[in-house]
Design a protein around this motif. Structure first.
Motif, PDB file in Angstrom:
ATOM      1  N   CYS A 270       0.837  -1.211   0.000  1.00 22.55           N
ATOM      2  CA  CYS A 270       0.000   0.000   0.000  1.00 22.55           C
ATOM      3  C   CYS A 270       0.867   1.254   0.000  1.00 22.55           C
ATOM      4  CB  CYS A 270      -0.906   0.016   1.228  1.00 22.55           C
ATOM      5  SG  CYS A 270      -2.205  -1.194   1.168  1.00 22.55           S
TER       6      CYS A 270
ATOM      7  N   GLY B  28       0.141   3.840  -3.263  1.00 20.16           N
ATOM      8  CA  GLY B  28      -0.879   4.866  -3.082  1.00 20.16           C
ATOM      9  C   GLY B  28      -2.197   4.326  -2.550  1.00 20.16           C
TER      10      GLY B  28
ATOM     11  N   ASP C 115      -4.411   2.500   0.797  1.00 21.02           N
ATOM     12  CA  ASP C 115      -4.430   2.671   2.253  1.00 21.02           C
ATOM     13  C   ASP C 115      -4.832   1.325   2.865  1.00 21.02           C
ATOM     14  OD1 ASP C 115      -5.187   3.111   4.897  1.00 21.02           O
ATOM     15  OD2 ASP C 115      -5.866   5.147   4.482  1.00 21.02           O
TER      16      ASP C 115
ATOM     17  N   GLU D 104      -8.251   0.862   4.402  1.00 21.56           N
ATOM     18  CA  GLU D 104      -9.359   0.702   3.448  1.00 21.56           C
ATOM     19  C   GLU D 104      -9.363  -0.714   2.866  1.00 21.56           C
ATOM     20  OE1 GLU D 104      -9.636   5.412   2.145  1.00 21.56           O
ATOM     21  OE2 GLU D 104      -8.865   3.981   0.688  1.00 21.56           O
TER      22      GLU D 104
ATOM     23  N   ASP E  41       0.155   3.439   4.660  1.00 23.81           N
ATOM     24  CA  ASP E  41      -0.533   4.620   4.148  1.00 23.81           C
ATOM     25  C   ASP E  41       0.222   5.170   2.950  1.00 23.81           C
ATOM     26  OD1 ASP E  41      -1.845   6.969   3.696  1.00 23.81           O
ATOM     27  OD2 ASP E  41      -1.992   7.529   5.809  1.00 23.81           O
TER      28      ASP E  41
ATOM     29  N   VAL F 207      -1.187   7.272   0.947  1.00 20.49           N
ATOM     30  CA  VAL F 207      -1.896   8.495   0.570  1.00 20.49           C
ATOM     31  C   VAL F 207      -1.283   9.716   1.248  1.00 20.49           C
ATOM     32  CG1 VAL F 207      -4.165   9.589   0.447  1.00 20.49           C
ATOM     33  CG2 VAL F 207      -3.985   7.076   0.469  1.00 20.49           C
ATOM     34  N   ASN F 208      -1.064   9.640   2.563  1.00 22.39           N
ATOM     35  CA  ASN F 208      -0.561  10.809   3.317  1.00 22.39           C
ATOM     36  C   ASN F 208       0.919  11.069   3.070  1.00 22.39           C
ATOM     37  OD1 ASN F 208      -2.563  12.042   5.211  1.00 22.39           O
ATOM     38  ND2 ASN F 208      -2.916   9.862   5.576  1.00 22.39           N
TER      39      ASN F 208
END
Ligand code: UDX
Ligand code: ADP
Length: 468
Positions: free
Chosen positions: A248, A252, A254, A257, A465, A467-468
């Motif tokens: 992940c 990109g 998470d 999720e 993560d 994304v962050n």
């Protein structure tokens, strides 16, 4: 073997399993006298502490159970001989760590304490006695216990010694931190053995609070093996999701999720899908290593290496988190202060065995970091003992702090390593002011809200993560 009624129970071993398990049995069976014995006098004294905050095991709800049962029909004692002599059932709940030397070192369980317990039972037991394996043991340990118990005793006539003992396997499935709930409402109770009268006697104890459909009876070996396999399956899920967490981060996605999406499939289920710093605790690693040893022993190297991978991935996850911290802090932590939040292997326990926090702390110390360590339930003495066991004193390189505010003063980073609830409720605006900029928060347990950390001006990394 005919057992009429059970009036006395003795448990050898007052640890994380023996203590809580016997407390619940005593609570549920007020007419049965339950005595927990241990060779460690300090431990027994601690279990007898008036101040319940000082008992050796922290477990939510245990204090309430002790308040009801201790001194009524629950006793903690070092009187090994007398307690075994009185008992109709003796539970063996002693430690079975991985062997550090000799054949099977690093993989097989050291069952010397189990053997010593069996010898104590053989020597002191009077009349017919059911011996129950509670500790997690390598498959076929019951055979060793049986053969010790069946060795002729010169103080007892042959007639009397014949059929004096019956050995049952009754593995404990409690998880630390939820032990009381797990004991009071178990998913199942497993009893393995071939003596129907002894099985019925043990069953009659559990039937006081466990529905009969949930008491499963199997042969001895199935029972012993089921315990190892349960833990192996649970650990395998964690290694699977931790492997996915790495994927992940680079793609990109998470992991939270992904966990939610796959866990919604009832065939997969949502439990044990939380990515983190790798599993710790006294059971998972030990049981899988045992399984690996067994498989190799029985000529199944492919099966052994399948399970071995679960352990390897776990070690890799801990290492990659430590390397990520290093990388984000410009490749060096030498002389930098890092705040470690959490030293226990999971929340709601004071147990540090195989704690990911310990492994990561040691790697950071090795790199020259200065650590300030906080944990709501692990004592300074315990942290000292754990850090010193692995290497000569890290004196002056770490400190124990009572408050989180103190931990973060002038720190370059905060590392959340245990999922204690209080770490999810921190005031990051306040903490950020005390840290040295540019400061980082590494959340290995996904318990803080990223937006709060970022709006406090802190850099943020969390497991899985992308994304962050
Ligand atoms: C485990 C088994 O759950 C229990 O049935 C058995 O009797 C003993 O071993 P325990 O080790 O006490 O219990 O705790 P558990 O809740 O299973 O957690 C073990 C480790 O896995 C902890 O380090 C925990 O933080 C970690 N974990 C658990 C994860 O990383 N992700 C998860 O989703 C669940
Ligand atoms: P667990 O997590 O399996 O309960 P612990 O290490 O917490 O393991 O507890 C095991 C306990 O068993 C320890 O307190 C240890 O002193 C005790 N013990 C080990 N061998 C014996 C023995 N022969 N007689 C009595 N107690 C023993």
């Amino acid at each position: 073997m005919k057992i009429n009624s059970i009036s006395h129970i003795c448990c050898i071993g007052a640890g994380y399993v023996g203590g809580p398990t016997m407390s619940v049995i005593a609570d549920r069976c007020p007419d049965i006298e339950v005595t927990v014995i241990d060779i460690n006098k300090d431990r027994i004294d601690a279990w007898n502490e008036k101040d319940l905050r000082k008992i050796p095991v922290y477990e939510p709800g245990l204090d309430e159970v002790l308040k009801r049962a201790r001194g009524r029909n629950l006793f903690f004692s070092t009187a090994i001989e007398a307690s075994i002599a009185k008992a109709d059932i003796v539970f063996i709940s002693v430690n079975t760590p991985i062997k550090s030397k000799g054949v099977g070192a690093g993989q097989a369980s050291d069952i010397r304490w189990v053997e010593a317990s069996a010898r104590q039972v053989a020597k002191y037991a009077k009349g017919k006695t059911i011996v129950v394996e509670k500790s997690t043991l390598p498959v076929r340990t019951a055979a060793a216990i049986k053969s010790i118990l069946e060795t002729p005793n010169k103080n007892i006539s042959e007639d009397e010694s014949c059929q004096r003992f019956s050995v049952l396997s009754n593995p404990e499935f409690l998880a630390e931190g939820t032990a009381i709930k797990d004991l009071e409402e178990p998913d199942r109770v497993l009893i393995g053995g071939d003596d129907s009268s002894a099985i019925e006697a043990l069953k009659s104890i559990y039937l006081r609070w466990v529905p009969k459909e949930q008491i499963l009876c199997t042969n001895l070996w199935s029972s012993e093996l089921s315990k190892l396999i349960s833990n192996a399956f649970l650990a395998q899920r964690i290694s699977s999701i931790n492997a996915v967490s790495a994927l992940c981060e680079v793609t990109g996605a998470d992991v939270r999720e992904v966990s939610k999406a796959i866990g919604a499939d009832h065939r997969i289920g949502k439990k044990f899908l939380e990515a983190g710093p790798g599993f710790g605790g006294s059971c998972f690693k030990k049981d899988i290593l045992n399984l690996v040893y067994l498989c190799n022993h029985f000529g199944l190297p492919e099966v052994a290496s399948y399970w071995e991978q679960v352990i390897e991935l776990n070690a890799w996850q801990q290492q990659r988190i430590y390397r990520t911290i290093l990388h984000k802090l410009f490749g060096t932590v030498n002389g930098k202060k890092l705040a470690i939040l959490g030293f226990a292997f999971k929340a709601d326990t004071n147990d540090t065995r195989e704690s990911p926090s310990l492994r990561i702390a040691l790697d950071l110390l090795e790199e020259g970091a200065l650590l300030s360590i906080h944990d709501p339930k692990v004592s300074e003495d315990k942290i000292f003992e754990d850090l010193n066991r692995n290497e000569a004193a890290w004196e002056g390189k770490w400190s124990y702090v009572k408050t989180i505010s103190e931990a973060v003063i002038e720190a370059d980073a905060v590392l959340i390593l245990t999922d204690w609830k209080e770490y999810a409720e921190l005031d990051w605006f306040d903490l950020a002011k005390k840290m040295r900029a540019p400061a980082w928060v590494f959340d290995t347990r996904s318990i803080v809200e990223p937006s709060q950390i970022k709006s406090a001006g802190l850099n943020f990394w969390r497991v899985g993560d992308g994304v962050n």
